[in-house]
Design an enzyme around this catalytic site. Sequence first.
Site, short mmCIF file in Angstrom:
data_model
loop_
_atom_site.label_atom_id
_atom_site.label_comp_id
_atom_site.label_asym_id
_atom_site.label_seq_id
_atom_site.Cartn_x
_atom_site.Cartn_y
_atom_site.Cartn_z
N ARG A 34 64.13 9.34 32.53
CA ARG A 34 64.75 10.41 33.31
C ARG A 34 64.48 11.78 32.71
O ARG A 34 65.32 12.68 32.78
CB ARG A 34 66.27 10.18 33.46
CG ARG A 34 66.67 8.80 33.96
CD ARG A 34 66.20 8.48 35.37
NE ARG A 34 67.03 9.06 36.40
CZ ARG A 34 68.03 8.42 37.01
NH1 ARG A 34 68.32 7.19 36.68
NH2 ARG A 34 68.72 9.02 37.95
N ARG A 89 67.27 16.53 35.97
CA ARG A 89 68.54 16.44 35.26
C ARG A 89 68.87 17.61 34.35
O ARG A 89 69.57 18.51 34.72
CB ARG A 89 68.58 15.14 34.44
CG ARG A 89 68.46 13.94 35.34
CD ARG A 89 69.00 12.74 34.67
NE ARG A 89 69.76 11.96 35.61
CZ ARG A 89 70.48 10.92 35.28
NH1 ARG A 89 70.57 10.55 34.02
NH2 ARG A 89 71.14 10.27 36.18
N ARG A 138 64.84 22.23 43.00
CA ARG A 138 65.46 21.21 43.85
C ARG A 138 66.64 21.78 44.65
O ARG A 138 67.25 21.06 45.44
CB ARG A 138 65.98 20.06 42.97
CG ARG A 138 65.02 18.91 42.66
CD ARG A 138 64.90 17.86 43.77
NE ARG A 138 66.07 17.66 44.59
CZ ARG A 138 67.08 16.84 44.31
NH1 ARG A 138 67.04 16.10 43.24
NH2 ARG A 138 68.10 16.73 45.12
N TYR A 152 71.83 -2.73 44.63
CA TYR A 152 72.12 -1.59 45.51
C TYR A 152 72.22 -2.02 46.97
O TYR A 152 73.09 -1.55 47.71
CB TYR A 152 71.07 -0.49 45.34
CG TYR A 152 71.23 0.26 44.04
CD1 TYR A 152 72.30 1.13 43.85
CD2 TYR A 152 70.33 0.08 42.99
CE1 TYR A 152 72.47 1.79 42.65
CE2 TYR A 152 70.50 0.75 41.79
CZ TYR A 152 71.57 1.60 41.61
OH TYR A 152 71.75 2.25 40.43
O1 CP3 Z 1 68.29 5.18 34.99
C1 CP3 Z 1 67.85 4.05 35.18
O2 CP3 Z 1 68.45 2.99 34.95
C2 CP3 Z 1 66.45 3.96 35.72
C3 CP3 Z 1 66.30 3.17 36.96
C4 CP3 Z 1 66.87 3.87 38.14
C5 CP3 Z 1 66.25 4.96 38.77
N1 CP3 Z 1 67.01 5.30 39.86
C6 CP3 Z 1 64.96 5.52 38.36
C7 CP3 Z 1 64.71 6.97 38.51
C8 CP3 Z 1 68.06 3.58 38.79
C9 CP3 Z 1 69.08 2.52 38.43
C10 CP3 Z 1 68.13 4.48 39.89
C11 CP3 Z 1 69.19 4.49 40.93
C12 CP3 Z 1 69.71 5.85 41.10
N2 CP3 Z 1 69.08 6.81 41.83
C13 CP3 Z 1 70.85 6.42 40.50
C14 CP3 Z 1 71.84 5.71 39.60
C15 CP3 Z 1 73.10 5.37 40.33
C16 CP3 Z 1 73.91 4.35 39.54
O3 CP3 Z 1 73.99 3.21 39.99
O4 CP3 Z 1 74.46 4.72 38.50
C17 CP3 Z 1 70.89 7.76 40.91
C18 CP3 Z 1 71.89 8.80 40.50
C19 CP3 Z 1 69.77 7.98 41.73
C20 CP3 Z 1 69.33 9.23 42.38
C21 CP3 Z 1 68.36 9.99 41.59
N3 CP3 Z 1 67.20 9.47 41.03
C22 CP3 Z 1 68.39 11.39 41.32
C23 CP3 Z 1 69.50 12.32 41.75
C24 CP3 Z 1 67.22 11.70 40.57
C25 CP3 Z 1 66.75 13.04 40.10
C26 CP3 Z 1 67.32 13.58 38.88
C27 CP3 Z 1 68.22 12.72 38.04
O5 CP3 Z 1 69.44 12.85 38.21
O6 CP3 Z 1 67.69 11.94 37.24
C28 CP3 Z 1 66.51 10.48 40.39
C29 CP3 Z 1 65.21 10.38 39.70
C30 CP3 Z 1 64.79 9.10 39.10
N4 CP3 Z 1 65.40 7.89 39.24
C31 CP3 Z 1 63.63 8.93 38.30
C32 CP3 Z 1 63.61 7.61 37.89
C33 CP3 Z 1 62.62 6.92 36.96
C34 CP3 Z 1 62.58 10.03 38.12
C35 CP3 Z 1 61.94 10.26 36.84
C36 CP3 Z 1 62.76 11.07 35.89
O7 CP3 Z 1 63.79 11.66 36.27
O8 CP3 Z 1 62.31 11.11 34.73
#
Ligand code: CP3
Length: 363
Positions: free
Chosen positions: A43, A47, A56, A167
């Site tokens: 991540r 963030r 964003r 999910y």
């Molecule tokens: O953190 C992990 O466990 C990684 C696997 C994962 C991702 N998305 C990969 C990801 C998981 C479990 C998710 C689901 C998800 N998607 C969540 C977690 C919810 C929960 O159950 O707790 C959330 C908040 C999202 C939405 C999301 N994904 C946002 C808002 C963003 C952008 C910025 C941020 O908050 O990180 C993402 C990006 C994202 N999800 C990346 C990856 C690998 C992008 C790469 C990076 O940010 O480095």
Amino acid sequence: MTTDTTGTAARDGEPRRGGPADSPFVRACRREPGPHTPVWFMRQAGRSLPEYREIRANVPMLESCRRPELVTEITLQPVRRHGVDAAILFSDIVVPVAAAGIDLDIVPGTGPVVAEPVRTAADVERIKPIARDDVSYVDEAVRLLVAELGDTPLIGFAGAPFTLASYLVEGGPSRTHAKTKALMYGDPELWHALCARLAEVTLAFLRVQVDAGVSAVQLFDSWAGALSEADYRRYVLPHSAHVLAGLADAGVPRIHFGVGTAELLGAMGEAGADVVGVDWRTPLDVATRRIGPDKAVQGNLDPAVLLAPWEVVESQVRRIVDQGRAAPGHVFNLGHGVLPETDPEVLTRVVALVHELSARPAA
Ligand code: CP3
């Protein structure tokens, strides 16, 4: 710089020097010596970065994943700022599931929310196979990024069947995964049908990324730690193994990661990984004994430690670099994703410290 190119090869099979296939990150994944321990952060894109929040500001998450220029810029931000050894594609694990026909959204402050949760055979039928054209924006973003990144490798990723199933069955994030487990134990046939479909979607999604030029892939089974080893082996491992086996001929390292997986590390390696991601609960030398000598490890600083005074961060980083020497290959990372409140300057300092502590003289 090391000059040893043993085992590294360009896509046409010709050995070559330089380029992402010869980077410290890919070398560590392959358990080959390199100039230093490579480091990237789960991540890392987004963030904690003000430049990410700015870009964003008015674009919903799913939409940003579908705009190749925006994906490229966000993916590059942490590379420019921290000097990490790898970029990770900006996307989300639910992107291919949406492309497969499931109506879902990513809700700010919550995460993925599924309009109609998947709980019956008819629901499973709604998950359609995906092809390159269904995720052409990902293909395009990877090609743009590979051109921009030069020698820095790009990591592609996808969610593993269990984490995606959670999910879909729960309808959103869950702490207990209770509905997911109820389906898994109560109707194993339906469970396996669901996971088999998700495995095909995941494999196709990773294939698109590999064909477009990523240098490694990471399969995120973030929530697999909710299961016992016996249940993991019975209900989950065959499906994740199908995904990883489907990439065996792709020529890129496969990283397999989950949280709370101390009891599953051996099984997650057996599923077909080249690198096993380890969370902060298991020291890397202990993890290496569980995983075996034929796989590299990735991890494992507790992301919350980054909120502590620098002296604490420094001593924990030193410990992890030392314990990582027990592994046949070590990619430094966090034990889970960067917390949004992390000071980005601390991430930059960690990258420099890992490089300094692990610098090896040229062979
Ligand atoms: O953190 C992990 O466990 C990684 C696997 C994962 C991702 N998305 C990969 C990801 C998981 C479990 C998710 C689901 C998800 N998607 C969540 C977690 C919810 C929960 O159950 O707790 C959330 C908040 C999202 C939405 C999301 N994904 C946002 C808002 C963003 C952008 C910025 C941020 O908050 O990180 C993402 C990006 C994202 N999800 C990346 C990856 C690998 C992008 C790469 C990076 O940010 O480095």
